[in-house]
Design an enzyme around this catalytic site. Structure first.
Site, PDB file in Angstrom:
ATOM      1  N   ASN A 124     -20.302  20.587  30.057  1.00 22.88           N
ATOM      2  CA  ASN A 124     -21.471  21.046  30.802  1.00 22.88           C
ATOM      3  C   ASN A 124     -22.218  19.894  31.472  1.00 22.88           C
ATOM      4  OD1 ASN A 124     -21.108  23.779  29.887  1.00 22.88           O
ATOM      5  ND2 ASN A 124     -21.917  23.126  27.917  1.00 22.88           N
ATOM      6  N   HIS A 136     -23.501  17.343  30.085  1.00 20.53           N
ATOM      7  CA  HIS A 136     -24.567  16.823  29.236  1.00 20.53           C
ATOM      8  C   HIS A 136     -23.973  15.849  28.228  1.00 20.53           C
ATOM      9  CE1 HIS A 136     -26.628  20.920  30.079  1.00 20.53           C
ATOM     10  NE2 HIS A 136     -27.096  20.009  30.903  1.00 20.53           N
ATOM     11  N   CYS A 152     -29.992  15.438  28.180  1.00 21.54           N
ATOM     12  CA  CYS A 152     -29.688  14.069  28.606  1.00 21.54           C
ATOM     13  C   CYS A 152     -28.430  14.123  29.456  1.00 21.54           C
ATOM     14  CB  CYS A 152     -29.483  13.165  27.391  1.00 21.54           C
ATOM     15  SG  CYS A 152     -29.146  11.439  27.817  1.00 21.54           S
TER      16      CYS A 152
END
Length: 335
Positions: A248, A250, A285
């Protein structure tokens, strides 16, 4: 794609098992079952329906047979261990995630990394992990075979949780336990959402009945983590690499764990063994972010020679926005 009850060609996965409704006993007594999932109409509505692979039986009614647990076995490889010949907690977390993702995929959930159902996609909802707690009594070594049992259930009115139990297959000893909590989020607005009746009814087919908690006392797994305003140790300007990103885009949860541990002095690692880690996830993040990792010894443990506890903080450089809060407990190393 679906899981098979045979050794995968890579040799990484030794065995997988899907647990039928009503059978929540010892994994070694369960009969392995191969599954795939199709979409069919029930009372005019499209639903996910598990179906056995060709040659293993006819179409099974979803209401009478549905995998609510997933058990997989792994052999620890040489490149997964460190200088002490044992795996790290980050490696263990990756194995836990693998079992959880396979369980969702095996039940016919989406394979985009969000494990969504038909109802969730209808309302634009995805799962986000809010907290994970892992306790390790004995770290697997190179060549060890372990079995990971995992299941999913509701947590209160508006949350869900997944639990794991890790067993050394040679000794039969439970060597690690973990639990995590999840919340629904609107994929477009990025705001938390309630579990509506459609989603809850769909997931009722997959949650464990009766409920089972891997930790008898859940208090330690829910203990709040205070914000770290002052810190003793810091690792600055950490940048995610391409290998740190999940499907994804991330940063992977295991990378958070590595950053946290990197912020501690080497002597903490050489003189102690990590007993547990709790992470609270505060914000996303991504690849372009820069992180500072901060750690501080909790005051109550400064005079305890047998154990110690640290509080940790990961935050975005430039905005001071918290990425995660965490707590680690340490013990004297076992040999």
């Amino acid at each position: 794609m679906t899981m098979m009850d045979a050794v995968m060609s890579s040799g990484r996965l030794i065995n997988t098992q899907s647990w039928p409704i009503g059978d929540v006993g010892d994994a070694r007594r369960a009969r392995p079952t191969s599954w795939r999932t199709t979409t069919r109409a029930v009372n005019g509505n499209a639903v996910l329906a598990p179906e056995r692979f060709p040659g293993s039986g006819s179409l099974l009614e979803r209401s009478s047979y549905c995998p609510r647990r997933n058990v997989e076995s792994f052999s620890i490889r040489s490149y997964e261990v460190g200088e002490n010949r044992k795996i790290s907690i980050a490696t263990l977390a990756n194995l836990l995630q693998e079992v959880a993702c396979n369980h969702a995929r095996n039940n016919g959930f989406s394979v985009d990394g969000f494990a969504t159902t038909l109802s969730m996609r209808k309302y634009g909802l995805i799962w986000v992990i809010t907290r994970i707690h892992i306790e390790v009594e004995e770290y697997p070594k190179w060549g060890d075979n372990i079995e990971i049992d995992s299941w999913f259930q509701f947590q209160g009115k508006n949350g869900t949780r997944r639990d794991w139990r890790v067993t050394n297959t040679r000794t039969g000893k439970v060597i690690a336990r973990a639990t995590s909590t999840f919340a629904l989020m609107n994929e477009q607005t990025r705001r938390l959402a309630r579990i509506n009746d459609d989603v809850r009814n769909e997931f009722c087919l997959y949650v464990l009945h009766p409920p089972s908690w891997v930790f008898v006392d859940d208090a330690v797994t829910k203990k709040p983590i205070s914000k770290l305003s002052e810190y003793q140790h810091v690792k600055e300007n950490l940048k995610p690499s391409l290998a740190d990103l999940d499907m994804n885009q991330h940063v992977n949860n295991a990378t958070y764990m590595n950053w946290i541990l990197e912020s501690l002095p080497r002597e903490v690692h050489t003189k102690n063994e990590l007993n547990s880690m709790t992470l609270e996830f505060r914000c996303e993040c991504k690849r372009e972010n820069t992180i500072n990792a901060c750690s501080s010894l909790e005051i109550d443990d400064k005079n305890d020679e047998s154990s110690s506890t640290f509080t940790h903080l990961l935050y975005l450089v430039g905005s001071d926005k918290e990425v995660s809060r965490s707590r680690t407990t340490w013990r004297k190393p076992s040999f």
